[in-house]
Design an enzyme around this catalytic site. Structure first.
Site, PDB file in Angstrom:
ATOM      1  N   GLY A 239       0.819  -1.214   0.000  1.00  9.10           N
ATOM      2  CA  GLY A 239       0.000   0.000   0.000  1.00  9.10           C
ATOM      3  C   GLY A 239       0.852   1.264   0.000  1.00  9.10           C
ATOM      4  O   GLY A 239       2.017   1.245   0.407  1.00  9.10           O
TER       5      GLY A 239
ATOM      6  N   ALA B   5      -7.331  -0.931   3.226  1.00  4.30           N
ATOM      7  CA  ALA B   5      -8.671  -0.358   3.056  1.00  4.30           C
ATOM      8  C   ALA B   5      -9.160  -0.621   1.638  1.00  4.30           C
ATOM      9  O   ALA B   5      -8.367  -0.941   0.752  1.00  4.30           O
ATOM     10  CB  ALA B   5      -8.634   1.153   3.300  1.00  4.30           C
TER      11      ALA B   5
ATOM     12  N   THR C  75      -9.930   1.369  -1.177  1.00  5.41           N
ATOM     13  CA  THR C  75      -9.598   2.761  -1.498  1.00  5.41           C
ATOM     14  C   THR C  75     -10.098   3.192  -2.879  1.00  5.41           C
ATOM     15  O   THR C  75      -9.837   4.320  -3.295  1.00  5.41           O
ATOM     16  CB  THR C  75      -8.066   2.979  -1.427  1.00  5.41           C
ATOM     17  OG1 THR C  75      -7.431   2.027  -2.285  1.00  5.41           O
ATOM     18  CG2 THR C  75      -7.554   2.826  -0.010  1.00  5.41           C
TER      19      THR C  75
ATOM     20  N   TYR D  10     -17.652   5.285   0.013  1.00  7.54           N
ATOM     21  CA  TYR D  10     -16.298   5.203   0.586  1.00  7.54           C
ATOM     22  C   TYR D  10     -16.239   5.998   1.890  1.00  7.54           C
ATOM     23  O   TYR D  10     -15.788   5.476   2.927  1.00  7.54           O
ATOM     24  CB  TYR D  10     -15.295   5.755  -0.429  1.00  7.54           C
ATOM     25  CG  TYR D  10     -13.897   5.952   0.109  1.00  7.54           C
ATOM     26  CD1 TYR D  10     -13.074   4.873   0.402  1.00  7.54           C
ATOM     27  CD2 TYR D  10     -13.393   7.238   0.329  1.00  7.54           C
ATOM     28  CE1 TYR D  10     -11.783   5.056   0.893  1.00  7.54           C
ATOM     29  CE2 TYR D  10     -12.103   7.433   0.822  1.00  7.54           C
ATOM     30  CZ  TYR D  10     -11.308   6.346   1.100  1.00  7.54           C
ATOM     31  OH  TYR D  10     -10.036   6.537   1.587  1.00  7.54           O
TER      32      TYR D  10
ATOM     33  N   LYS E 223     -15.651   4.452   5.641  1.00  2.22           N
ATOM     34  CA  LYS E 223     -14.467   4.851   6.410  1.00  2.22           C
ATOM     35  C   LYS E 223     -14.889   5.450   7.750  1.00  2.22           C
ATOM     36  O   LYS E 223     -14.245   5.207   8.776  1.00  2.22           O
ATOM     37  CB  LYS E 223     -13.626   5.849   5.619  1.00  2.22           C
ATOM     38  CG  LYS E 223     -12.923   5.283   4.398  1.00  2.22           C
ATOM     39  CD  LYS E 223     -11.910   4.205   4.729  1.00  2.22           C
ATOM     40  CE  LYS E 223     -10.741   4.715   5.543  1.00  2.22           C
ATOM     41  NZ  LYS E 223      -9.769   3.638   5.848  1.00  2.22           N
TER      42      LYS E 223
HETATM   43  N1  NAP Z   1      -4.427   7.527  -0.953  1.00  2.00           N
HETATM   44  C1  NAP Z   1      -5.040   8.598  -0.472  1.00  2.00           C
HETATM   45  O1  NAP Z   1      -5.057   9.657  -1.121  1.00  2.00           O
HETATM   46  C2  NAP Z   1      -5.721   8.553   0.863  1.00  2.00           C
HETATM   47  C3  NAP Z   1      -6.367   9.704   1.306  1.00  2.00           C
HETATM   48  C4  NAP Z   1      -6.986   9.692   2.549  1.00  2.00           C
HETATM   49  C5  NAP Z   1      -6.953   8.589   3.334  1.00  2.00           C
HETATM   50  N2  NAP Z   1      -6.347   7.475   2.895  1.00  2.00           N
HETATM   51  C6  NAP Z   1      -6.382   6.296   3.761  1.00  2.00           C
HETATM   52  O2  NAP Z   1      -5.088   5.794   3.965  1.00  2.00           O
HETATM   53  C7  NAP Z   1      -5.160   4.382   4.162  1.00  2.00           C
HETATM   54  C8  NAP Z   1      -4.203   3.700   3.232  1.00  2.00           C
HETATM   55  O3  NAP Z   1      -4.551   4.051   1.909  1.00  2.00           O
HETATM   56  P1  NAP Z   1      -3.520   3.909   0.708  1.00  2.00           P
HETATM   57  O4  NAP Z   1      -3.605   5.140  -0.094  1.00  2.00           O
HETATM   58  O5  NAP Z   1      -2.224   3.435   1.209  1.00  2.00           O
HETATM   59  O6  NAP Z   1      -4.233   2.769  -0.101  1.00  2.00           O
HETATM   60  P2  NAP Z   1      -3.637   1.771  -1.194  1.00  2.00           P
HETATM   61  O7  NAP Z   1      -2.317   2.237  -1.684  1.00  2.00           O
HETATM   62  O8  NAP Z   1      -4.746   1.543  -2.149  1.00  2.00           O
HETATM   63  O9  NAP Z   1      -3.373   0.454  -0.345  1.00  2.00           O
HETATM   64  C9  NAP Z   1      -4.442  -0.281   0.155  1.00  2.00           C
HETATM   65  C10 NAP Z   1      -3.883  -1.506   0.826  1.00  2.00           C
HETATM   66  O10 NAP Z   1      -5.011  -2.309   1.192  1.00  2.00           O
HETATM   67  C11 NAP Z   1      -4.780  -3.620   0.684  1.00  2.00           C
HETATM   68  N3  NAP Z   1      -6.021  -4.306   0.377  1.00  2.00           N
HETATM   69  C12 NAP Z   1      -7.018  -3.879  -0.410  1.00  2.00           C
HETATM   70  N4  NAP Z   1      -7.982  -4.820  -0.473  1.00  2.00           N
HETATM   71  C13 NAP Z   1      -7.554  -5.866   0.287  1.00  2.00           C
HETATM   72  C14 NAP Z   1      -8.101  -7.126   0.632  1.00  2.00           C
HETATM   73  N5  NAP Z   1      -9.282  -7.522   0.179  1.00  2.00           N
HETATM   74  N6  NAP Z   1      -7.385  -7.928   1.452  1.00  2.00           N
HETATM   75  C15 NAP Z   1      -6.187  -7.536   1.918  1.00  2.00           C
HETATM   76  N7  NAP Z   1      -5.620  -6.358   1.630  1.00  2.00           N
HETATM   77  C16 NAP Z   1      -6.311  -5.539   0.820  1.00  2.00           C
HETATM   78  C17 NAP Z   1      -3.958  -3.403  -0.565  1.00  2.00           C
HETATM   79  O11 NAP Z   1      -3.352  -4.636  -0.913  1.00  2.00           O
HETATM   80  P3  NAP Z   1      -3.045  -5.007  -2.460  1.00  2.00           P
HETATM   81  O12 NAP Z   1      -1.816  -4.229  -2.812  1.00  2.00           O
HETATM   82  O13 NAP Z   1      -2.821  -6.474  -2.402  1.00  2.00           O
HETATM   83  O14 NAP Z   1      -4.222  -4.608  -3.256  1.00  2.00           O
HETATM   84  C18 NAP Z   1      -2.996  -2.330  -0.088  1.00  2.00           C
HETATM   85  O15 NAP Z   1      -1.945  -2.896   0.664  1.00  2.00           O
HETATM   86  C19 NAP Z   1      -6.613   3.995   3.942  1.00  2.00           C
HETATM   87  O16 NAP Z   1      -7.248   3.867   5.185  1.00  2.00           O
HETATM   88  C20 NAP Z   1      -7.184   5.157   3.181  1.00  2.00           C
HETATM   89  O17 NAP Z   1      -8.558   5.289   3.418  1.00  2.00           O
HETATM   90  C21 NAP Z   1      -5.719   7.411   1.676  1.00  2.00           C
END
Ligand code: NAP
Length: 288
Positions: free
Chosen positions: A12, A62, A64, A128, A132
């Protein structure tokens, strides 16, 4: 040496930044993701938490995909509420360990034009955002004394494709790109978020935290700045959300107020344009 279990730490955007910053700061880090097993299988999850016996569990897993969540609300709810709820319940039953859980600016919506504080009532407009918010509430209700919920936003960073990567790839190839200019938020560097999360975990600072870089921008302003820094000969042209329809409703203004985090850190968080320069030009800046 403190011991962390980072869900999403191998793949992630936030998880990889956490694994990197924690390791650079002397933590022992284990990661947990879908290739290790089904995270929604409570018995499996419990066995991994028992085996790892972490001082801190960081949950950066999450659903996402903001638009896809509109068509898969049950699956989004499983990852965004059921999983953090299960983590909180397991740690509560084990009577040890701290939970750091990540959430989003998309818990807010509406016509406001001043930054949202931790005290402001959330009002998510998308599936979403609703799922969350349900996850935040589950963690804070089940493990109030031993959890931190960190809301971040508009993340860019290494290791996983993000908006800045996508827009720069387009700018590299095209004469012009169109980017939405009527949504305003808080662009944030994943390594800065990881660094603040480490401080919150070290101090065991319970409760809700807004953790984003300083300043604010529209998507178009963020794209323009990134494009200008890379000196691509591409025009970044503003369009409205109506001209760029998406399945999920985005907040028009979701800037997060970081006064609480700044007071906790003893200094204001740095502005996003500085963090963007570090992301683009100095890979290792924010490790420690
Ligand atoms: N990105 C943003 O702009 C943003 C903004 C605000 C808040 N956030 C929050 O930050 C947190 C992390 O987000 P991120 O941006 O790092 O997201 P990300 O890069 O999309 O990573 C999501 C992670 O969740 C895993 N995942 C998804 N579905 C899964 C499943 N069914 N079983 C096991 N693992 C699963 C993914 O694994 P795979 O690689 O195997 O798919 C990945 O490791 C989240 O809580 C998100 O809501 C993110």
């Amino acid at each position: 040496m403190p011991n962390a279990l980072v869900l999403g730490g191998a793949t992630g955007l936030v998880g990889q930044a956490l694994a990197r910053v924690l390791t650079a700061n002397g933590w022992h880090v284990e990661t947990l993701g879908r290739t290790d097993g089904n995270l929604l299988d409570i018995a499996f999850l419990e066995s991994r938490l028992t085996a790892a016996a972490p001082d801190v569990v960081f949950n950066a897993v999450a659903w996402t995909q903001v638009d896809d969540a509109e068509e898969h609300p049950d699956e989004a709810l499983l990852l965004n509420r059921t999983l953090p709820d299960a983590l909180a319940r397991i740690l509560s039953a084990q009577q040890r360990g701290w939970l750091v859980h990540f959430s989003t600016d998309f818990v807010f919506s509406g016509q406001r034009r001043t930054p949202w504080t931790e005290e402001d009532p959330p009002c998510p407009a998308s599936v979403y955002g609703k799922t969350k918010l349900a996850g935040e509430q589950a963690v804070l209700n089940t493990l109030p004394e031993r959890s931190s919920v960190i809301r971040s936003a508009w993340l860019f960073g290494h290791g996983r494709k993000n908006f800045v990567d996508t827009v720069l790839a387009a700018c590299r190839q095209r004469d012009s790109v169109s980017v939405v200019h009527d949504q305003t938020g808080s662009p944030t560097y994943s390594l800065d978020l990881a660094h603040w999360s480490l401080k919150i975990a070290e101090k065991k600072a319970a409760g809700l935290w807004h953790a984003v870089n300083g300043g604010q921008a529209t998507w178009c302003e963020l794209a323009s700045e990134a494009n200008a820094l890379m000196a691509f000969p591409c025009r970044v042209e503003p369009v409205t959300s109506a001209q760029w329809p998406q399945k999920a409703v985005r907040p028009t203004y979701s800037v997060l107020d970081t006064t609480k985090l700044g007071n906790f850190l003893g200094a204001p968080v740095r502005p996003w344009p500085l963090a963007l320069r570090d992301f683009l030009f100095s890979e290792h800046q924010a490790d420690s």
